[in-house]
Design an enzyme around this catalytic site. Sequence first.
Site, PDB file in Angstrom:
ATOM      1  N   GLY A  82      94.503 -84.455   0.184  1.00  0.00           N
ATOM      2  CA  GLY A  82      93.399 -84.989  -0.448  1.00  0.00           C
ATOM      3  C   GLY A  82      94.125 -85.513  -1.743  1.00  0.00           C
ATOM      4  N   CYS A 125      93.795-115.651   6.488  1.00  0.00           N
ATOM      5  CA  CYS A 125      91.995-116.246   6.861  1.00  0.00           C
ATOM      6  C   CYS A 125      90.851-115.814   7.472  1.00  0.00           C
ATOM      7  CB  CYS A 125      92.214-117.175   8.794  1.00  0.00           C
ATOM      8  SG  CYS A 125      93.826-118.915   8.513  1.00  0.00           S
ATOM      9  N   GLU A 126      91.186-114.158   6.059  1.00  0.00           N
ATOM     10  CA  GLU A 126      89.153-114.262   6.546  1.00  0.00           C
ATOM     11  C   GLU A 126      89.137-114.194   4.252  1.00  0.00           C
ATOM     12  OE1 GLU A 126      88.220-112.195   8.102  1.00  0.00           O
ATOM     13  OE2 GLU A 126      89.286-111.805   9.441  1.00  0.00           O
ATOM     14  N   GLU A 183      98.966 -80.835   2.394  1.00  0.00           N
ATOM     15  CA  GLU A 183      99.380 -80.712   2.607  1.00  0.00           C
ATOM     16  C   GLU A 183      99.080 -82.068   2.085  1.00  0.00           C
ATOM     17  OE1 GLU A 183      96.956 -81.110   6.275  1.00  0.00           O
ATOM     18  OE2 GLU A 183      98.240 -79.572   7.040  1.00  0.00           O
ATOM     19  N   PRO A 184      99.802 -82.463   0.570  1.00  0.00           N
ATOM     20  CA  PRO A 184     100.194 -83.506   0.184  1.00  0.00           C
ATOM     21  C   PRO A 184     101.276 -84.747   0.570  1.00  0.00           C
ATOM     22  CG  PRO A 184     102.033 -82.309  -0.919  1.00  0.00           C
ATOM     23  CD  PRO A 184     100.924 -81.510   0.323  1.00  0.00           C
ATOM     24  N   GLY A 185     100.796 -85.485   0.719  1.00  0.00           N
ATOM     25  CA  GLY A 185     101.035 -86.798   1.531  1.00  0.00           C
ATOM     26  C   GLY A 185     101.093 -88.323  -0.025  1.00  0.00           C
ATOM     27  N   TYR A 217      88.480-100.095   2.245  1.00  0.00           N
ATOM     28  CA  TYR A 217      88.146 -98.878   1.857  1.00  0.00           C
ATOM     29  C   TYR A 217      87.268 -99.471   0.686  1.00  0.00           C
ATOM     30  CZ  TYR A 217      90.834 -95.445   4.692  1.00  0.00           C
ATOM     31  OH  TYR A 217      91.765 -95.980   6.032  1.00  0.00           O
TER      32      TYR A 217
END
Length: 463
Positions: free
Chosen positions: A278, A391-392, A320-322, A364
């Site tokens: 995170g 188309c949004e 756990e770095p991603g 987000y």
Amino acid sequence: MSRSAHPAGPRHGDVLPESHYTAPPADLNALDEKVWSRTVRRGDDGVVTVAGLEVTKLAEEFGTPAYFLDETDFRERCRAWAHAFGSDADVFYAGKAFLSKAVVRWLKEEGLNLDVCSAGELSTALAAEMPADRIAYHGNNKSVPEIRRAIEAGVGRIVLDSFQEIARVAHVARELGVRQRVQIRVTVGVEAHTHEFIATAHEDQKFGIAVADGQAAEAVRRALGHDSLELIGVHSHIGSQIFDTAGFEVSARRVVQLLAAVRDEHGVELPEIDLGGGLGIAYTPEDDPREPHEIAKSLREIVTRECESAGLAVPRISVEPGRAIVGPTAFTLYEVGTIKPLEGLRTYVSVDGGMSDNIRTALYDAEYSVALVSRASDADPMLSRVVGKHCESGDIVVRDAFLPADLAPGDLVAVPATGAYCRSMASNYNHALRPPVVAVRDGAARVIVRRETEEDLLRLDLG
């Protein structure tokens, strides 16, 4: 490429969201090193390069949209995390951020471990020959076949997320005649985001087993009661895009209190603690992420202090770095298609990608930066919204940014810090073709995940 300017649009005095920056950057041609990968430069001719390669030539060879991943930067970040935590800790790259066989090989060569959370991610890891004992298996609803495959492969740890999983993993391990190493994922009532954390009511989520009501203690009892499980520690994850470690202090205190209770009840000191991931990155120049060595020092001090207070030996730490590794190492390259000024508001810049290659803005409300990269410009800044071709109305890539007022169809723009989650969460909405991932290093480029084709789409459609 066309260089004809569109009609004059709104300038920087127009509408901006509350709390957003209110002035354009001093130099629209500058590339802030915090948000771009380490080998990105703007040449004397104004064209941006990565690993010595001009984006204009990359666009000609690989097309747009496309993700360009800086292998040198990725490897350097892996080394920085490994060095910061040292040999007495474990760094697990969070594969959900972005995973491919090439990335797995880089991780293996740089000495990092890998966490996966699906059968597909495990398949990718094994196909790229990551040693299974360096893999951790996550997820809140692992099926029996998935558990069986993971144990048969020899994964180093399975993170247990519920009472049902404790029983499932124990049963499968017993059937296979092995003793499986496991951790228990706990929720500690802390959720941290960016610079703030609040410590109430965050047991209300799908992940983990709550500490506050005694369920985590019961999970430990059940795990210790199975001879086919080797309980090595607990796992805690408190949020995403975190810029300081204040939330980790509260989390570590509660986890250590649980470890002390386990010692007192069972006479066992669990040897490991996983603090999750995170850690944040810079998506805009306003973001201020911490360096791995700062994070490592802070987390070690927090855990050591809490363990000394509880009279416990300091357990082995895992992180756990991603996003923190892969996020800054890639950018997405687009071609500008249409430009639509809205008087008194902003200018809409449509590119040839959109929410199918970056859903995070829509999902987000994530913020990104963007830059004109196929040339330099001394035009006035233009308040812009970069949107896709889906188309949004919510198909937004960069909600608010400043681009040169002479931007024109055919120009190339790039959005940095798209290494994490953009390709992983990409979709075929509107039957869009997912872009390729191109690794660049030392003046060379190679496709590591190819662009989808219409044949790929139709092959799955059985009519």
